[in-house]
Scaffold this motif. Sequence first.
Motif, PDB file in Angstrom:
ATOM      1  N   MET A   1       0.949  -1.179  -0.009  1.00 19.91           N
ATOM      2  CA  MET A   1       0.111  -0.007  -0.033  1.00 19.91           C
ATOM      3  C   MET A   1       0.861   1.475   0.037  1.00 19.91           C
ATOM      4  O   MET A   1       0.686   2.200  -0.583  1.00 19.91           O
ATOM      5  CB  MET A   1      -0.925  -0.128   1.047  1.00 19.91           C
ATOM      6  CG  MET A   1      -2.039  -1.057   0.985  1.00 19.91           C
ATOM      7  SD  MET A   1      -2.962  -1.085  -0.439  1.00 19.91           S
ATOM      8  CE  MET A   1      -3.523   0.238  -0.442  1.00 19.91           C
ATOM      9  N   LEU A   2       1.804   1.325   0.810  1.00 19.34           N
ATOM     10  CA  LEU A   2       2.818   2.253   0.558  1.00 19.34           C
ATOM     11  C   LEU A   2       3.624   2.656  -0.618  1.00 19.34           C
ATOM     12  O   LEU A   2       3.613   3.756  -1.273  1.00 19.34           O
ATOM     13  CB  LEU A   2       4.056   2.196   1.603  1.00 19.34           C
ATOM     14  CG  LEU A   2       3.735   2.422   3.198  1.00 19.34           C
ATOM     15  CD1 LEU A   2       4.851   2.042   3.996  1.00 19.34           C
ATOM     16  CD2 LEU A   2       3.450   3.970   3.300  1.00 19.34           C
TER      17      LEU A   2
ATOM     18  N   ARG B   1       2.076   1.740  -3.455  1.00 16.88           N
ATOM     19  CA  ARG B   1       0.625   2.454  -4.493  1.00 16.88           C
ATOM     20  C   ARG B   1       0.904   3.796  -3.989  1.00 16.88           C
ATOM     21  O   ARG B   1       0.342   4.755  -4.923  1.00 16.88           O
ATOM     22  CB  ARG B   1      -0.404   1.445  -4.122  1.00 16.88           C
ATOM     23  CG  ARG B   1      -0.591   0.180  -4.641  1.00 16.88           C
ATOM     24  CD  ARG B   1      -1.990  -0.362  -4.458  1.00 16.88           C
ATOM     25  NE  ARG B   1      -1.681  -1.914  -4.896  1.00 16.88           N
ATOM     26  CZ  ARG B   1      -2.831  -2.760  -4.728  1.00 16.88           C
ATOM     27  NH1 ARG B   1      -3.912  -2.111  -4.075  1.00 16.88           N
ATOM     28  NH2 ARG B   1      -2.792  -3.905  -5.207  1.00 16.88           N
ATOM     29  N   TYR B   2       0.809   4.273  -2.811  1.00 16.95           N
ATOM     30  CA  TYR B   2       0.678   5.638  -2.689  1.00 16.95           C
ATOM     31  C   TYR B   2       1.713   6.383  -3.072  1.00 16.95           C
ATOM     32  O   TYR B   2       1.621   7.511  -3.539  1.00 16.95           O
ATOM     33  CB  TYR B   2       0.724   5.766  -0.863  1.00 16.95           C
ATOM     34  CG  TYR B   2      -1.031   5.716  -0.683  1.00 16.95           C
ATOM     35  CD1 TYR B   2      -2.048   6.792  -0.757  1.00 16.95           C
ATOM     36  CD2 TYR B   2      -1.188   4.457   0.103  1.00 16.95           C
ATOM     37  CE1 TYR B   2      -3.197   6.577  -0.283  1.00 16.95           C
ATOM     38  CE2 TYR B   2      -2.485   4.233   0.446  1.00 16.95           C
ATOM     39  CZ  TYR B   2      -3.434   5.456   0.094  1.00 16.95           C
ATOM     40  OH  TYR B   2      -4.879   5.237   0.711  1.00 16.95           O
ATOM     41  N   VAL B   3       3.006   6.096  -3.098  1.00 20.16           N
ATOM     42  CA  VAL B   3       4.360   6.646  -3.585  1.00 20.16           C
ATOM     43  C   VAL B   3       4.019   6.686  -5.115  1.00 20.16           C
ATOM     44  O   VAL B   3       4.206   7.859  -5.634  1.00 20.16           O
ATOM     45  CB  VAL B   3       5.665   5.789  -3.469  1.00 20.16           C
ATOM     46  CG1 VAL B   3       6.679   6.306  -4.260  1.00 20.16           C
ATOM     47  CG2 VAL B   3       6.027   6.140  -1.829  1.00 20.16           C
TER      48      VAL B   3
ATOM     49  N   PHE C   1       1.187   6.639  -6.967  1.00 21.39           N
ATOM     50  CA  PHE C   1       0.248   7.822  -7.141  1.00 21.39           C
ATOM     51  C   PHE C   1       0.645   9.322  -6.926  1.00 21.39           C
ATOM     52  O   PHE C   1       0.430   9.978  -7.851  1.00 21.39           O
ATOM     53  CB  PHE C   1      -1.026   7.220  -6.156  1.00 21.39           C
ATOM     54  CG  PHE C   1      -2.115   8.472  -6.144  1.00 21.39           C
ATOM     55  CD1 PHE C   1      -2.927   8.437  -7.117  1.00 21.39           C
ATOM     56  CD2 PHE C   1      -2.097   9.637  -5.114  1.00 21.39           C
ATOM     57  CE1 PHE C   1      -4.081   9.377  -7.443  1.00 21.39           C
ATOM     58  CE2 PHE C   1      -3.020  10.549  -5.477  1.00 21.39           C
ATOM     59  CZ  PHE C   1      -4.199  10.358  -6.222  1.00 21.39           C
ATOM     60  N   PHE C   2       1.287   9.485  -5.894  1.00 20.86           N
ATOM     61  CA  PHE C   2       1.859  10.804  -5.564  1.00 20.86           C
ATOM     62  C   PHE C   2       2.791  11.181  -6.625  1.00 20.86           C
ATOM     63  O   PHE C   2       2.927  12.290  -7.010  1.00 20.86           O
ATOM     64  CB  PHE C   2       2.223  11.033  -4.016  1.00 20.86           C
ATOM     65  CG  PHE C   2       1.068  11.127  -3.273  1.00 20.86           C
ATOM     66  CD1 PHE C   2      -0.066  12.183  -3.383  1.00 20.86           C
ATOM     67  CD2 PHE C   2       0.794  10.219  -2.245  1.00 20.86           C
ATOM     68  CE1 PHE C   2      -1.013  12.146  -2.649  1.00 20.86           C
ATOM     69  CE2 PHE C   2      -0.120  10.195  -1.354  1.00 20.86           C
ATOM     70  CZ  PHE C   2      -1.198  11.326  -1.583  1.00 20.86           C
TER      71      PHE C   2
ATOM     72  N   TYR D   1       1.049  12.038  -9.633  1.00 20.62           N
ATOM     73  CA  TYR D   1       0.396  13.477  -9.523  1.00 20.62           C
ATOM     74  C   TYR D   1       1.351  14.356  -9.807  1.00 20.62           C
ATOM     75  O   TYR D   1       0.971  15.443 -10.374  1.00 20.62           O
ATOM     76  CB  TYR D   1      -0.324  13.505  -8.235  1.00 20.62           C
ATOM     77  CG  TYR D   1      -1.093  14.730  -7.981  1.00 20.62           C
ATOM     78  CD1 TYR D   1      -2.305  15.015  -8.536  1.00 20.62           C
ATOM     79  CD2 TYR D   1      -0.782  15.640  -6.944  1.00 20.62           C
ATOM     80  CE1 TYR D   1      -2.959  16.272  -8.444  1.00 20.62           C
ATOM     81  CE2 TYR D   1      -1.299  16.837  -6.933  1.00 20.62           C
ATOM     82  CZ  TYR D   1      -2.307  17.125  -7.595  1.00 20.62           C
ATOM     83  OH  TYR D   1      -3.098  18.229  -7.356  1.00 20.62           O
TER      84      TYR D   1
ATOM     85  N   THR E   1      -3.985   9.479 -13.665  1.00 20.74           N
ATOM     86  CA  THR E   1      -3.605   9.623 -12.073  1.00 20.74           C
ATOM     87  C   THR E   1      -4.922   9.094 -11.280  1.00 20.74           C
ATOM     88  O   THR E   1      -4.689   8.316 -10.429  1.00 20.74           O
ATOM     89  CB  THR E   1      -2.878  10.825 -11.905  1.00 20.74           C
ATOM     90  OG1 THR E   1      -1.595  11.031 -12.471  1.00 20.74           O
ATOM     91  CG2 THR E   1      -2.688  11.021 -10.573  1.00 20.74           C
TER      92      THR E   1
ATOM     93  N   GLN F   1      -6.134   5.692 -10.731  1.00 19.00           N
ATOM     94  CA  GLN F   1      -5.312   4.699  -9.749  1.00 19.00           C
ATOM     95  C   GLN F   1      -6.033   4.723  -8.330  1.00 19.00           C
ATOM     96  O   GLN F   1      -5.775   3.934  -7.504  1.00 19.00           O
ATOM     97  CB  GLN F   1      -3.814   5.073  -9.545  1.00 19.00           C
ATOM     98  CG  GLN F   1      -2.864   5.130 -10.892  1.00 19.00           C
ATOM     99  CD  GLN F   1      -1.800   5.833 -10.600  1.00 19.00           C
ATOM    100  OE1 GLN F   1      -1.086   5.609  -9.505  1.00 19.00           O
ATOM    101  NE2 GLN F   1      -1.304   6.248 -11.835  1.00 19.00           N
ATOM    102  N   ILE F   2      -7.099   5.666  -8.159  1.00 29.81           N
ATOM    103  CA  ILE F   2      -7.414   5.795  -6.841  1.00 29.81           C
ATOM    104  C   ILE F   2      -8.185   4.661  -6.288  1.00 29.81           C
ATOM    105  O   ILE F   2      -8.190   4.244  -4.801  1.00 29.81           O
ATOM    106  CB  ILE F   2      -8.620   7.161  -6.718  1.00 29.81           C
ATOM    107  CG1 ILE F   2      -7.823   8.322  -6.765  1.00 29.81           C
ATOM    108  CG2 ILE F   2      -9.356   7.288  -5.622  1.00 29.81           C
ATOM    109  CD1 ILE F   2      -8.474   9.480  -6.942  1.00 29.81           C
TER     110      ILE F   2
ATOM    111  N   LEU G   1      -5.826   2.298  -4.641  1.00 25.97           N
ATOM    112  CA  LEU G   1      -5.491   2.809  -3.135  1.00 25.97           C
ATOM    113  C   LEU G   1      -6.401   2.570  -2.116  1.00 25.97           C
ATOM    114  O   LEU G   1      -6.006   2.615  -0.870  1.00 25.97           O
ATOM    115  CB  LEU G   1      -5.129   4.422  -3.219  1.00 25.97           C
ATOM    116  CG  LEU G   1      -4.334   4.921  -4.214  1.00 25.97           C
ATOM    117  CD1 LEU G   1      -4.253   6.435  -4.027  1.00 25.97           C
ATOM    118  CD2 LEU G   1      -2.863   4.334  -3.880  1.00 25.97           C
TER     119      LEU G   1
END
Length: 129
Positions: free
Chosen positions: A41-42, A44-46, A48-49, A52, A71, A74-75, A78
């Motif tokens: 999950m980390l 995936r967030y990296v 995503f950001f 972005y 972008t 991908q939500i 997340l």
Amino acid sequence: GTAQPAMERYLTNRKDMPVYWEVEYERISLEMGFIGYIVIMLLRYVVFFTCYAISKKVKKLEYKILALQMTMFQIPFLLNLQTNIYNYIDGMFYWIAIGVVYFAYYIDLKYKAEQEKIEPSPTATYRWD
């Protein structure tokens, strides 16, 4: 992975495993453990950001819209609403969306480079950002 329905007949300790692995976060937790879930999950967030931040750098509107759409695609990943681990088609679309963000940035850079090569004409109107 052990959460695949077809693997049930190959597992010798199937009775010891929990049976509630129908959604994404349960499958990740079952196959990779709690630490593995946090790492995935980390990441995936990296991703995503990062996408972005890249889409914010794109200047041309058409390419910026494309990068922002991919972008925002991908939500659901997340929020564990898609089955990225279980369904390989979802995983393929996820990585294609990331590639399209980078591609939009790349073609925006190429567009800016071509615009800088053009000689300015005295009658042209320019947009100053």
